[in-house]
Design a protein around this motif. Structure first.
Motif, PDB file in Angstrom:
ATOM      1  N   PRO A   1      56.610  45.172  55.678  1.00 13.97           N
ATOM      2  CA  PRO A   1      56.324  45.462  56.835  1.00 13.97           C
ATOM      3  C   PRO A   1      54.760  46.988  56.742  1.00 13.97           C
ATOM      4  O   PRO A   1      53.978  47.005  58.257  1.00 13.97           O
ATOM      5  CB  PRO A   1      57.134  46.047  57.363  1.00 13.97           C
ATOM      6  CG  PRO A   1      58.250  47.052  56.269  1.00 13.97           C
ATOM      7  CD  PRO A   1      57.729  45.613  55.558  1.00 13.97           C
ATOM      8  N   GLN A   2      54.846  47.008  55.517  1.00 11.38           N
ATOM      9  CA  GLN A   2      53.843  48.573  55.120  1.00 11.38           C
ATOM     10  C   GLN A   2      51.964  48.091  54.953  1.00 11.38           C
ATOM     11  O   GLN A   2      51.339  48.422  54.921  1.00 11.38           O
ATOM     12  CB  GLN A   2      54.467  49.351  54.515  1.00 11.38           C
ATOM     13  CG  GLN A   2      55.954  50.134  55.265  1.00 11.38           C
ATOM     14  CD  GLN A   2      56.056  51.460  53.961  1.00 11.38           C
ATOM     15  OE1 GLN A   2      55.911  51.834  53.588  1.00 11.38           O
ATOM     16  NE2 GLN A   2      57.836  51.484  53.702  1.00 11.38           N
ATOM     17  N   MET A   3      52.670  47.260  53.981  1.00 14.21           N
ATOM     18  CA  MET A   3      51.459  47.387  53.119  1.00 14.21           C
ATOM     19  C   MET A   3      51.094  45.374  52.720  1.00 14.21           C
ATOM     20  O   MET A   3      52.090  45.272  52.878  1.00 14.21           O
ATOM     21  CB  MET A   3      50.978  46.752  51.844  1.00 14.21           C
ATOM     22  CG  MET A   3      50.248  46.980  50.658  1.00 14.21           C
ATOM     23  SD  MET A   3      48.870  47.939  51.339  1.00 14.21           S
ATOM     24  CE  MET A   3      49.297  49.212  50.285  1.00 14.21           C
ATOM     25  N   PRO A   4      50.034  45.080  54.437  1.00 12.73           N
ATOM     26  CA  PRO A   4      49.869  43.611  54.337  1.00 12.73           C
ATOM     27  C   PRO A   4      49.641  41.979  52.448  1.00 12.73           C
ATOM     28  O   PRO A   4      48.984  42.979  52.311  1.00 12.73           O
ATOM     29  CB  PRO A   4      48.797  43.595  54.954  1.00 12.73           C
ATOM     30  CG  PRO A   4      48.441  45.109  55.718  1.00 12.73           C
ATOM     31  CD  PRO A   4      48.966  45.799  54.951  1.00 12.73           C
ATOM     32  N   PRO A   5      50.241  41.148  53.201  1.00 11.45           N
ATOM     33  CA  PRO A   5      50.440  40.648  51.819  1.00 11.45           C
ATOM     34  C   PRO A   5      48.903  40.693  51.648  1.00 11.45           C
ATOM     35  O   PRO A   5      49.131  39.629  50.496  1.00 11.45           O
ATOM     36  CB  PRO A   5      51.602  39.513  52.111  1.00 11.45           C
ATOM     37  CG  PRO A   5      52.292  40.401  53.370  1.00 11.45           C
ATOM     38  CD  PRO A   5      51.759  41.522  53.442  1.00 11.45           C
ATOM     39  N   GLU A   6      48.356  39.908  52.828  1.00 11.36           N
ATOM     40  CA  GLU A   6      47.329  39.431  52.786  1.00 11.36           C
ATOM     41  C   GLU A   6      46.091  40.885  51.836  1.00 11.36           C
ATOM     42  O   GLU A   6      44.747  40.033  51.518  1.00 11.36           O
ATOM     43  CB  GLU A   6      46.534  39.297  54.399  1.00 11.36           C
ATOM     44  CG  GLU A   6      46.882  38.504  54.749  1.00 11.36           C
ATOM     45  CD  GLU A   6      47.968  39.165  55.926  1.00 11.36           C
ATOM     46  OE1 GLU A   6      48.948  38.197  56.432  1.00 11.36           O
ATOM     47  OE2 GLU A   6      48.570  40.316  55.685  1.00 11.36           O
ATOM     48  N   GLN A   7      46.711  41.867  51.204  1.00 11.15           N
ATOM     49  CA  GLN A   7      45.699  42.556  50.462  1.00 11.15           C
ATOM     50  C   GLN A   7      45.776  41.767  49.154  1.00 11.15           C
ATOM     51  O   GLN A   7      44.792  41.638  49.079  1.00 11.15           O
ATOM     52  CB  GLN A   7      45.499  43.746  50.276  1.00 11.15           C
ATOM     53  CG  GLN A   7      45.916  44.602  51.609  1.00 11.15           C
ATOM     54  CD  GLN A   7      44.535  45.065  51.758  1.00 11.15           C
ATOM     55  OE1 GLN A   7      44.273  45.977  51.060  1.00 11.15           O
ATOM     56  NE2 GLN A   7      43.877  43.774  53.072  1.00 11.15           N
ATOM     57  N   SER A   8      47.020  41.461  48.760  1.00 11.27           N
ATOM     58  CA  SER A   8      46.838  40.894  47.304  1.00 11.27           C
ATOM     59  C   SER A   8      46.668  39.344  47.802  1.00 11.27           C
ATOM     60  O   SER A   8      45.963  38.998  46.890  1.00 11.27           O
ATOM     61  CB  SER A   8      48.039  40.096  47.159  1.00 11.27           C
ATOM     62  OG  SER A   8      48.776  41.683  46.519  1.00 11.27           O
ATOM     63  N   VAL A   9      46.565  38.921  48.861  1.00  8.20           N
ATOM     64  CA  VAL A   9      45.832  36.923  48.801  1.00  8.20           C
ATOM     65  C   VAL A   9      44.103  37.598  48.314  1.00  8.20           C
ATOM     66  O   VAL A   9      43.622  36.651  47.447  1.00  8.20           O
ATOM     67  CB  VAL A   9      45.971  36.298  50.323  1.00  8.20           C
ATOM     68  CG1 VAL A   9      45.646  35.083  50.233  1.00  8.20           C
ATOM     69  CG2 VAL A   9      47.268  36.260  50.482  1.00  8.20           C
ATOM     70  N   GLU A  10      43.649  38.701  48.973  1.00  3.25           N
ATOM     71  CA  GLU A  10      42.154  38.642  49.084  1.00  3.25           C
ATOM     72  C   GLU A  10      42.084  39.034  47.249  1.00  3.25           C
ATOM     73  O   GLU A  10      40.327  38.627  47.102  1.00  3.25           O
ATOM     74  CB  GLU A  10      42.029  39.761  49.933  1.00  3.25           C
ATOM     75  CG  GLU A  10      41.558  39.873  51.169  1.00  3.25           C
ATOM     76  CD  GLU A  10      40.718  41.383  52.122  1.00  3.25           C
ATOM     77  OE1 GLU A  10      39.561  41.262  51.664  1.00  3.25           O
ATOM     78  OE2 GLU A  10      41.595  41.917  53.314  1.00  3.25           O
ATOM     79  N   LEU A  11      42.722  39.939  46.661  1.00  2.00           N
ATOM     80  CA  LEU A  11      42.386  39.816  45.374  1.00  2.00           C
ATOM     81  C   LEU A  11      42.401  38.675  44.813  1.00  2.00           C
ATOM     82  O   LEU A  11      41.426  38.369  43.483  1.00  2.00           O
ATOM     83  CB  LEU A  11      43.089  40.796  45.372  1.00  2.00           C
ATOM     84  CG  LEU A  11      42.746  42.097  43.231  1.00  2.00           C
ATOM     85  CD1 LEU A  11      41.300  42.371  43.755  1.00  2.00           C
ATOM     86  CD2 LEU A  11      43.522  42.526  43.442  1.00  2.00           C
ATOM     87  N   ALA A  12      44.018  38.565  44.801  1.00  5.67           N
ATOM     88  CA  ALA A  12      43.335  36.985  44.266  1.00  5.67           C
ATOM     89  C   ALA A  12      42.422  35.741  44.365  1.00  5.67           C
ATOM     90  O   ALA A  12      41.993  35.109  43.661  1.00  5.67           O
ATOM     91  CB  ALA A  12      45.139  36.379  44.661  1.00  5.67           C
ATOM     92  N   LYS A  13      41.985  35.691  45.644  1.00  6.95           N
ATOM     93  CA  LYS A  13      41.075  34.695  45.941  1.00  6.95           C
ATOM     94  C   LYS A  13      39.601  35.416  45.357  1.00  6.95           C
ATOM     95  O   LYS A  13      39.420  34.670  44.799  1.00  6.95           O
ATOM     96  CB  LYS A  13      40.476  35.045  47.012  1.00  6.95           C
ATOM     97  CG  LYS A  13      41.795  33.613  48.009  1.00  6.95           C
ATOM     98  CD  LYS A  13      41.406  33.694  49.457  1.00  6.95           C
ATOM     99  CE  LYS A  13      42.681  32.756  50.458  1.00  6.95           C
ATOM    100  NZ  LYS A  13      42.257  32.462  51.951  1.00  6.95           N
ATOM    101  N   GLY A  14      39.399  36.307  45.112  1.00  3.47           N
ATOM    102  CA  GLY A  14      38.409  37.022  44.473  1.00  3.47           C
ATOM    103  C   GLY A  14      38.694  36.471  43.200  1.00  3.47           C
ATOM    104  O   GLY A  14      37.557  37.074  42.388  1.00  3.47           O
TER     105      GLY A  14
END
Length: 303
Positions: A247-260
């Motif tokens: 609820p605090q750090m969006p899981p999408e943040q890790s998704v973005e870095l993994a995709k990059g």
């Protein structure tokens, strides 16, 4: 005279025995985790900025030439400390650990935090022969805001823009050989749009302190502070661990870095914990410690 001679002989034997016992005790202490003889292993000053000491703790063991893992604590960039790092189980897996404090955003805005962590790594390399770990094999790991900073350090190896000169030892490298980010940020330009209402209550004031304004007000600084903006083909292997119900750090943040990473065909492992929140014991249980130990063993092996 004979009794005196006998007494002196017995006294000398007793003192010799005591000396041997003390020597054995000191040798035993030297083999304990976190103990390096008469060398300090806690509150080691690696730098000083305007009278503010920057310190780290070392967790060592009897085994020499171990790989070194640098731990970066979380706390929304404005809190937390190096005390009680949650990864100490990795010490039993054959790693030395350095837990690092850095200037919080209440003390200095970005990029002070990255300058400090890179300074700590340079210091640790300069002191490797003193403490006995292997400075050619250094990994970095962080949780939450520390995960963000660890990722940023990892993808800015040899970056003069974020190196800084804190603590000196500029003849040493701040390069790390691999990175682990646990529920950390990767893109400060998208983090607010991905955040829950609860997350916004945490992130808006935290970013205000870190950047001196919101990402829309400080776009260049927000980009500089975003690991996804620094990716290149030379970046080291990366392990991301994030809960899908954070609820605090969006899981999408890790998704973005993994995709990059994947787009550049870099080595990346993205592990999602179903129902995982923002931290908690599930991130440091036997399975996850085993996952991290395996990752570090794979990428910090001797050439």
């Amino acid at each position: 005279m004979q009794r005196r001679a006998a007494y002196q002989t017995d006294h000398t034997s007793l003192m010799t025995a005591r000396l041997h016992l003390l020597m054995a005790l000191f040798c035993a202490l030297g083999s304990l985790p976190g103990f390096a003889g008469d060398l300090p292993t806690t509150d080691i000053e690696y730098g000083n900025v305007d009278g503010l000491p920057l310190k780290l703790d070392l967790y060592l063991s009897q085994t020499k030439a171990q790989p070194l893992i640098v731990y970066v604590h979380g706390g929304a960039w404005r809190g937390g400390s190096k005390s009680h790092p949650p990864i100490l189980a990795l010490q039993q897996q054959g790693f030395a650990i350095a837990s690092v404090d850095y200037r919080l955003s209440t003390e200095a805005p970005f990029p002070a935090q990255v300058h400090d962590i890179k300074a700590a790594i340079r210091f640790l390399r300069a002191q490797a022969s003193v403490y006995g770990y292997d400075a050619s094999r250094i990994g970095i790991i962080g949780t939450s805001a520390g995960g963000h900073l660890a990722a940023l350090v990892g993808v800015t190896n040899e970056s003069k823009e974020l190196e800084g000169s804190v603590g000196g030892h500029l003849d040493q490298s701040s390069t790390v050989q691999c990175t682990v980010s646990l529920f950390g940020a990767s893109n400060l330009q998208t983090i607010l749009s991905q955040s829950t209402e609860q997350g916004l209550k945490m992130r808006v004031p935290a970013l205000q302190l870190l950047l001196g304004g919101q990402p829309t007000e400080k776009p260049d600084l927000a980009k500089l502070a975003s690991p996804v903006a620094h990716l290149d083909p030379k970046d080291p292997p990366l392990l991301l661990v994030h809960g899908d119900a954070d609820p605090q750090m969006p899981p999408e943040q890790s998704v973005e870095l993994a995709k990059g990473y994947a787009a550049l065909k870099l080595s990346v492992q993205h592990v999602v914990i179903p129902g995982g929140k923002h931290g908690g014991p599930e991130f440091f249980d036997a399975d996850r410690i085993g996952l991290m130990a395996g990752f570090f063993q794979a990428h910090l092996h001797k050439p």
